[in-house]
Design a protein around this motif. Structure first.
Motif, PDB file in Angstrom:
ATOM      1  N   LYS A  31       0.802  -1.218   0.000  1.00  0.00           N
ATOM      2  CA  LYS A  31       0.000   0.000   0.000  1.00  0.00           C
ATOM      3  C   LYS A  31       0.839   1.274   0.000  1.00  0.00           C
ATOM      4  N   ASN A  32       2.170   1.138   0.079  1.00  0.00           N
ATOM      5  CA  ASN A  32       3.018   2.324   0.167  1.00  0.00           C
ATOM      6  C   ASN A  32       3.058   3.135  -1.122  1.00  0.00           C
ATOM      7  N   LEU A  33       2.819   2.513  -2.267  1.00  0.00           N
ATOM      8  CA  LEU A  33       2.863   3.237  -3.540  1.00  0.00           C
ATOM      9  C   LEU A  33       1.875   4.401  -3.557  1.00  0.00           C
ATOM     10  N   SER A  34       0.693   4.206  -2.962  1.00  0.00           N
ATOM     11  CA  SER A  34      -0.323   5.264  -2.969  1.00  0.00           C
ATOM     12  C   SER A  34       0.214   6.556  -2.371  1.00  0.00           C
ATOM     13  N   PHE A  35       1.087   6.433  -1.376  1.00  0.00           N
ATOM     14  CA  PHE A  35       1.613   7.617  -0.698  1.00  0.00           C
ATOM     15  C   PHE A  35       2.817   8.203  -1.421  1.00  0.00           C
ATOM     16  N   ALA A  36       3.453   7.392  -2.261  1.00  0.00           N
ATOM     17  CA  ALA A  36       4.588   7.884  -3.051  1.00  0.00           C
ATOM     18  C   ALA A  36       4.131   8.588  -4.324  1.00  0.00           C
ATOM     19  N   ILE A  37       2.911   8.322  -4.767  1.00  0.00           N
ATOM     20  CA  ILE A  37       2.422   8.863  -6.041  1.00  0.00           C
ATOM     21  C   ILE A  37       2.507  10.393  -6.120  1.00  0.00           C
ATOM     22  N   PRO A  38       2.073  11.164  -5.080  1.00  0.00           N
ATOM     23  CA  PRO A  38       2.185  12.630  -5.198  1.00  0.00           C
ATOM     24  C   PRO A  38       3.620  13.095  -5.457  1.00  0.00           C
ATOM     25  N   GLY A  39       4.589  12.472  -4.790  1.00  0.00           N
ATOM     26  CA  GLY A  39       5.979  12.844  -4.994  1.00  0.00           C
ATOM     27  C   GLY A  39       6.458  12.495  -6.393  1.00  0.00           C
ATOM     28  N   LEU A  40       6.067  11.319  -6.886  1.00  0.00           N
ATOM     29  CA  LEU A  40       6.454  10.900  -8.236  1.00  0.00           C
ATOM     30  C   LEU A  40       5.833  11.818  -9.295  1.00  0.00           C
ATOM     31  N   GLU A  43       7.729  15.317  -9.030  1.00  0.00           N
ATOM     32  CA  GLU A  43       9.141  15.335  -9.413  1.00  0.00           C
ATOM     33  C   GLU A  43       9.388  14.930 -10.861  1.00  0.00           C
ATOM     34  N   TYR A  44       8.563  14.005 -11.377  1.00  0.00           N
ATOM     35  CA  TYR A  44       8.844  13.461 -12.706  1.00  0.00           C
ATOM     36  C   TYR A  44       7.707  13.613 -13.701  1.00  0.00           C
ATOM     37  N   GLY A  45       6.569  14.131 -13.252  1.00  0.00           N
ATOM     38  CA  GLY A  45       5.463  14.351 -14.171  1.00  0.00           C
ATOM     39  C   GLY A  45       4.720  13.084 -14.559  1.00  0.00           C
ATOM     40  N   ILE A  46       4.848  12.023 -13.753  1.00  0.00           N
ATOM     41  CA  ILE A  46       4.099  10.791 -14.034  1.00  0.00           C
ATOM     42  C   ILE A  46       2.621  11.055 -13.754  1.00  0.00           C
ATOM     43  N   SER A  47       1.788  10.842 -14.737  1.00  0.00           N
ATOM     44  CA  SER A  47       0.364  11.142 -14.579  1.00  0.00           C
ATOM     45  C   SER A  47      -0.339  10.087 -13.739  1.00  0.00           C
ATOM     46  N   LYS A  48      -1.396  10.537 -13.083  1.00  0.00           N
ATOM     47  CA  LYS A  48      -2.223   9.603 -12.316  1.00  0.00           C
ATOM     48  C   LYS A  48      -2.921   8.616 -13.249  1.00  0.00           C
ATOM     49  N   ALA A  49      -3.197   9.050 -14.473  1.00  0.00           N
ATOM     50  CA  ALA A  49      -3.843   8.157 -15.441  1.00  0.00           C
ATOM     51  C   ALA A  49      -2.940   6.965 -15.749  1.00  0.00           C
ATOM     52  N   ALA A  50      -1.642   7.243 -15.933  1.00  0.00           N
ATOM     53  CA  ALA A  50      -0.690   6.159 -16.233  1.00  0.00           C
ATOM     54  C   ALA A  50      -0.574   5.213 -15.050  1.00  0.00           C
ATOM     55  N   LEU A  51      -0.450   5.784 -13.848  1.00  0.00           N
ATOM     56  CA  LEU A  51      -0.345   4.939 -12.656  1.00  0.00           C
ATOM     57  C   LEU A  51      -1.655   4.202 -12.404  1.00  0.00           C
ATOM     58  N   LEU A 175       2.767   5.426   8.783  1.00  0.00           N
ATOM     59  CA  LEU A 175       4.214   5.401   8.542  1.00  0.00           C
ATOM     60  C   LEU A 175       4.575   6.171   7.275  1.00  0.00           C
ATOM     61  N   CYS A 176       3.901   5.858   6.174  1.00  0.00           N
ATOM     62  CA  CYS A 176       4.246   6.498   4.894  1.00  0.00           C
ATOM     63  C   CYS A 176       3.869   7.981   4.892  1.00  0.00           C
ATOM     64  N   GLY A 177       2.784   8.321   5.580  1.00  0.00           N
ATOM     65  CA  GLY A 177       2.427   9.733   5.710  1.00  0.00           C
ATOM     66  C   GLY A 177       3.508  10.497   6.446  1.00  0.00           C
ATOM     67  N   PHE A 178       4.052   9.898   7.500  1.00  0.00           N
ATOM     68  CA  PHE A 178       5.145  10.528   8.256  1.00  0.00           C
ATOM     69  C   PHE A 178       6.393  10.667   7.384  1.00  0.00           C
ATOM     70  N   ILE A 179       6.713   9.615   6.632  1.00  0.00           N
ATOM     71  CA  ILE A 179       7.901   9.642   5.758  1.00  0.00           C
ATOM     72  C   ILE A 179       7.795  10.758   4.730  1.00  0.00           C
ATOM     73  N   MET A 180       6.639  10.859   4.087  1.00  0.00           N
ATOM     74  CA  MET A 180       6.470  11.865   3.030  1.00  0.00           C
ATOM     75  C   MET A 180       6.503  13.285   3.580  1.00  0.00           C
ATOM     76  N   GLY A 181       6.222  13.436   4.863  1.00  0.00           N
ATOM     77  CA  GLY A 181       6.223  14.771   5.470  1.00  0.00           C
ATOM     78  C   GLY A 181       7.479  15.122   6.219  1.00  0.00           C
ATOM     79  N   HIS A 182       8.410  14.174   6.379  1.00  0.00           N
ATOM     80  CA  HIS A 182       9.600  14.436   7.196  1.00  0.00           C
ATOM     81  C   HIS A 182      10.917  14.032   6.534  1.00  0.00           C
ATOM     82  N   PHE A 183      10.867  13.211   5.487  1.00  0.00           N
ATOM     83  CA  PHE A 183      12.099  12.744   4.850  1.00  0.00           C
ATOM     84  C   PHE A 183      12.350  13.525   3.555  1.00  0.00           C
ATOM     85  N   ALA A 230       9.711   6.084   1.161  1.00  0.00           N
ATOM     86  CA  ALA A 230       8.419   5.417   1.333  1.00  0.00           C
ATOM     87  C   ALA A 230       8.467   3.975   0.830  1.00  0.00           C
ATOM     88  N   PHE A 231       9.509   3.647   0.067  1.00  0.00           N
ATOM     89  CA  PHE A 231       9.754   2.261  -0.345  1.00  0.00           C
ATOM     90  C   PHE A 231      10.835   1.603   0.509  1.00  0.00           C
TER      91      PHE A 231
END
Length: 499
Positions: A31-40, A43-51, A175-183, A230-231
């Motif tokens: 389930k960690n990918l869901s929290f990494a998606i905003p960062g991806l 940073e890289y322009g990966i669309s939500k449609a593609a994911l 956990l992943c919410g904390f990582i995305m907000g602090h790392f 987050a991974f």
């Protein structure tokens, strides 16, 4: 005798809690990918449609994996089956974290369309591999539970075990919410990166006021690269989970010198025994009308459940006027009430209905119908707290059947085919996201249907689930009384064929 009883109870609860923790850890690397998606995306322009397209494909892959691993689990050591699956998922998540570096090495650039396409392809491959081995989570747990818990206790104790789903998802989210907000690293002074992120997040910030949009971009720059952690951090926890499973779990009572539960069929590896097992699976699992009825019922349950989890936050914001934080909180409470509902359904099944989980499930699905209808048909002006209370109560009733359907199947096909039956049911249930995600998404965007139409369809689906379970109302609690007769018949049939 008393010492043996005490030792069995110790190992039984050790197995229950060991598999709960082990399976919850699978969620950390799923389930960690869901929290990494905003960062991806930023940073890289990966669309939500593609994911989103990739996620739709891997949901089917996961369903197929559960089906195949269900058949494998009945013939393999449950502990090592889990270890193999979680080990591969751990390695895959490490590779996820290094994904950008791997693509940059091969394409010779760390940004641009070629790099982004390469990253999407790599993530797609890794997601498929991850979900193939995620299927090694539940089936061996189900095998272990049926070998350590007698049928008359299975509903209650399997309901306790099923809380591992929600616990794993909840802890992974925190956990992943904390990582995305602090790392990540602070890149607020990097003008090039700022320009990239502003461009990549235009679709997100377009509806924000200028100050909020600026804060959003600054937040991404302050934690640039957090998605990698987050991974990596969940992968590190999963590696510890592998060691935990090896230390804590054992396959069967016999493996620790304890007597097997009554009715346990001792299978070996001889040609005759393998032939008899395959025949049993074919005749009493694959061709079982009851197993396929339960699979259909689980499909209906999952359509409603996944619709709430996938679209709940969006619906509550767009149609009921809740803030994003409030909408997320409602869905989180929905999960908590689901845990309470699972535990309650298990106790009611064992104490009131004497192990007949289908009867509990009928009343649970009627409860879902009642509260989803209340949520849907009460006026929009109704107090949001009351409306959300209806949705949360629907969660309380919905998670009971989710936990019990696997128990019913396990008790009906006995330990010889429990994991195979659950594999079939799991495969069918993971077709549900095609309806709850893709179809409901299209209908929600259709002016003539909209969100109200989607929830009305959910009511019909819940009614169908109740009727499906009601068709099994008079089925006995388990089939262990007839298992020996089945085994004897199979043996006679095999002997007559040999002669």
């Amino acid at each position: 005798m008393e010492k043996t009883k005490h030792s069995f109870a110790y190992w039984q609860w050790r197995t229950i809690f060991g598999t709960m923790i082990g399976y919850a850890v699978f969620y950390f690397v799923r389930k960690n990918l869901s929290f990494a998606i905003p960062g991806l995306t930023a940073e890289y322009g990966i669309s939500k449609a593609a994911l989103g397209a990739i996620l739709a494909i891997v949901s089917i892959v996961y369903g197929v994996s559960k089906l195949i691993n269900g058949f494998l689990a009945d013939r393999t050591n449950g502990r090592w089956h889990m270890v193999a699956g979680l080990s591969v998922c751990t390695i895959v998540n490490v590779l996820f974290g290094f994904g950008a570096m791997i693509c940059a090495y091969f394409v010779g650039s760390d940004y641009g369309p070629v790099f982004t396409n390469a990253l999407i392809v790599l993530f797609g491959i890794l997601l498929v591999v991850n979900n193939i081995f995620q299927g090694c989570g539940f089936p061996p747990c189900n095998r272990l539970m049926t070998h350590w818990v007698p049928p008359h206790e299975l509903s209650t104790k399997m309901s306790i075990w099923n809380t591992s789903h929600s616990i794993g998802a909840f802890v992974a989210a925190v956990l992943c919410g904390f990582i995305m907000g602090h790392f990540g690293t602070d890149q607020t002074g990097n003008a090039v990166l700022r320009e990239r992120i502003v461009e990549n997040t235009q679709s997100v910030t377009a509806s924000m006021d200028p100050v909020a949009a600026q804060n959003y971009v600054d937040g991404m720059l302050q934690h640039y690269g957090a998605w990698q952690w987050a991974f990596w951090i969940p992968a590190a926890i999963a590696a510890l989970g592998v060691i935990f499973i090896i230390i804590v779990l054992r396959d069967t009572p016999k493996s620790v010198g304890l007597p097997e539960l009554p009715g346990t069929v001792k299978t070996g590896k001889s040609k005759e025994e393998s032939k008899a097992h395959r025949k049993f699976i074919l005749e009493h699992v694959i061709k079982s009308k009851l197993v396929w009825i339960l699979a259909l019922a689980d499909f209906f349950v999952y359509v409603v459940r996944m619709a709430v989890l996938d679209w709940g936050p969006t619906f509550l914001q767009e149609n009921r006027g809740l803030t994003p934080t409030a909408a997320a909180s409602v869905v989180a409470i929905f999960e908590v009430f689901g845990i309470i509902g699972m535990l309650s359904a298990g106790v009611i099944t064992d104490k009131l209905f004497k192990g007949r989980g289908q009867r509990t499930s009928v009343f649970c699905m009627l409860g879902v119908v009642l509260f989803i209808a209340a949520f849907c048909f009460f006026p929009v002006e109704t107090d949001p707290l009351l409306l959300c209370g209806f949705l949360i109560c629907a969660g309380f009733f919905l998670y009971g059947p989710q936990a019990l359907i696997g128990v019913i199947a396990s008790n009906q096909v006995t330990r010889r085919g429990a994991s195979s039956a659950v594999g079939i049911i799991g495969f069918v249930s993971y077709i549900a996201p095609i309806v709850s995600g893709y179809v409901f998404g299209i209908l929600a965007d259709t002016p003539s249907v909209g969100w109200d139409g989607v929830f009305k369809i959910m009511i019909v689906v819940a009614i169908a689930g109740a009727l499906t379970m009601a068709s099994l109302w008079n089925v006995k609690a388990d089939a262990y009384e007839t298992e020996a007769a089945v085994a004897d018949t199979d043996k006679l049939d095999d002997d007559s064929l040999d002669n």
